[in-house]
Design an enzyme around this catalytic site. Sequence first.
Site, mmCIF file in Angstrom:
data_model
loop_
_atom_site.group_PDB
_atom_site.id
_atom_site.type_symbol
_atom_site.label_atom_id
_atom_site.label_comp_id
_atom_site.label_asym_id
_atom_site.label_seq_id
_atom_site.Cartn_x
_atom_site.Cartn_y
_atom_site.Cartn_z
ATOM 1 N N LEU A 17 1.088 -1.351 -0.025
ATOM 2 C CA LEU A 17 -0.146 0.094 -0.039
ATOM 3 C C LEU A 17 0.935 1.230 0.037
ATOM 4 O O LEU A 17 0.454 2.382 -0.549
ATOM 5 C CB LEU A 17 -1.013 -0.046 1.135
ATOM 6 C CG LEU A 17 -1.965 -1.183 1.381
ATOM 7 C CD1 LEU A 17 -2.754 -0.889 2.650
ATOM 8 C CD2 LEU A 17 -2.984 -0.956 0.131
ATOM 9 N N GLY A 18 2.054 1.156 0.642
ATOM 10 C CA GLY A 18 2.952 2.302 0.711
ATOM 11 C C GLY A 18 3.960 2.215 1.628
ATOM 12 O O GLY A 18 4.217 1.020 2.417
ATOM 13 N N GLY A 20 6.236 4.504 4.732
ATOM 14 C CA GLY A 20 6.492 5.461 5.490
ATOM 15 C C GLY A 20 7.951 5.861 5.737
ATOM 16 O O GLY A 20 8.749 5.344 5.074
ATOM 17 N N GLY A 21 8.165 6.680 6.722
ATOM 18 C CA GLY A 21 9.557 6.993 7.239
ATOM 19 C C GLY A 21 10.184 5.908 7.606
ATOM 20 O O GLY A 21 11.400 5.791 7.428
ATOM 21 N N VAL A 25 3.705 -0.673 4.349
ATOM 22 C CA VAL A 25 2.416 -0.802 4.816
ATOM 23 C C VAL A 25 1.803 -1.613 3.724
ATOM 24 O O VAL A 25 2.013 -1.335 2.448
ATOM 25 C CB VAL A 25 1.565 0.165 4.957
ATOM 26 C CG1 VAL A 25 0.083 0.032 5.182
ATOM 27 C CG2 VAL A 25 2.218 1.239 6.206
ATOM 28 N N LYS A 39 0.866 -2.777 9.020
ATOM 29 C CA LYS A 39 2.044 -1.761 8.956
ATOM 30 C C LYS A 39 3.683 -2.613 9.740
ATOM 31 O O LYS A 39 3.232 -2.813 10.869
ATOM 32 C CB LYS A 39 1.875 -0.528 9.851
ATOM 33 C CG LYS A 39 3.057 0.553 10.284
ATOM 34 C CD LYS A 39 2.449 1.933 10.711
ATOM 35 C CE LYS A 39 3.583 2.876 10.682
ATOM 36 N NZ LYS A 39 3.131 3.852 11.531
ATOM 37 N N ASP A 122 0.288 15.408 14.174
ATOM 38 C CA ASP A 122 0.629 15.145 12.923
ATOM 39 C C ASP A 122 -0.584 15.157 11.881
ATOM 40 O O ASP A 122 -0.484 14.273 10.833
ATOM 41 C CB ASP A 122 1.362 14.079 12.768
ATOM 42 C CG ASP A 122 2.413 13.824 11.517
ATOM 43 O OD1 ASP A 122 2.601 14.800 10.927
ATOM 44 O OD2 ASP A 122 2.713 12.715 11.159
#
Length: 266
Positions: A17-18, A20-21, A25, A39, A122
């Site tokens: 899905l993607g 992050g830092g 995910v 995640k 955030d």
Amino acid sequence: MLRPGDSFADYVVERILGRGGNAMVYLAHRQSEPGVALKILTDDHRDPAAIERLHREFEIARGLQHPHIAAMFDHGPTWLAMQYVDGGSVAALASLADKLSALAQVAEALDYVHHNGVVHCDVKPTNILVAKSFLDVGAVLIDFGVAHVMGEQSPPVAARPSHVQASLPYAAPELLTGSTPSPATDEYELACTAVELIAGAPPFTAATPMGLFDRHLHHPPPRLSYRIDWVPRAFDSILAKAMAKRPESRYQTCTEFVRLITRALT
């Protein structure tokens, strides 16, 4: 990196899905259960601090039950499983009406969060997901990884931008100076998000992190009515209050801010 068909903690990975830092995910499922967003900390981000942040994210979000906050389901030392939202970021919404609806839903979620003693810290477009069936599910707030629990002492914040646990284009001034976050912090970030959804870019841009610091700390919010013909002057005044440098000068709730900009824009 996991591939489709790989197994992890009783889940079967469907696709990425993607990233992050510090985590990947995946869309994954377990037996006949619905898909979840899985995640997983990447191998180079499994230090004690990152693991503690992930555990904290799970524990904080698990205690928040709201239709516009991503539900938490399960977790392990280096991973968590949460609600999967299938429509991508709120920036994908096409109409102003839908964007304002999404902002109203997130404002409601943030006010609920604040009532329960938490500041998200955030708020930004990529942390607001929307369902493909927007009218049915709407917008969902995610990622409590840097959330602040009211009453806890804030850790000292180093002066260097790289040490600020916030997304600089949306960061409230008090986050940049190391002051204790409050509900007004999320309101400021929600206002920055609203600007991006309406104008296509966050309120402040700069070539360097220190440039963004300076703009958040010292520059007035943009006057969108000067740039966009259909935005009324009233919007500028509402935004100026929501993005006031002093937290106590902002609106009392996120819902009040969104209600006012909705009235001004429709």
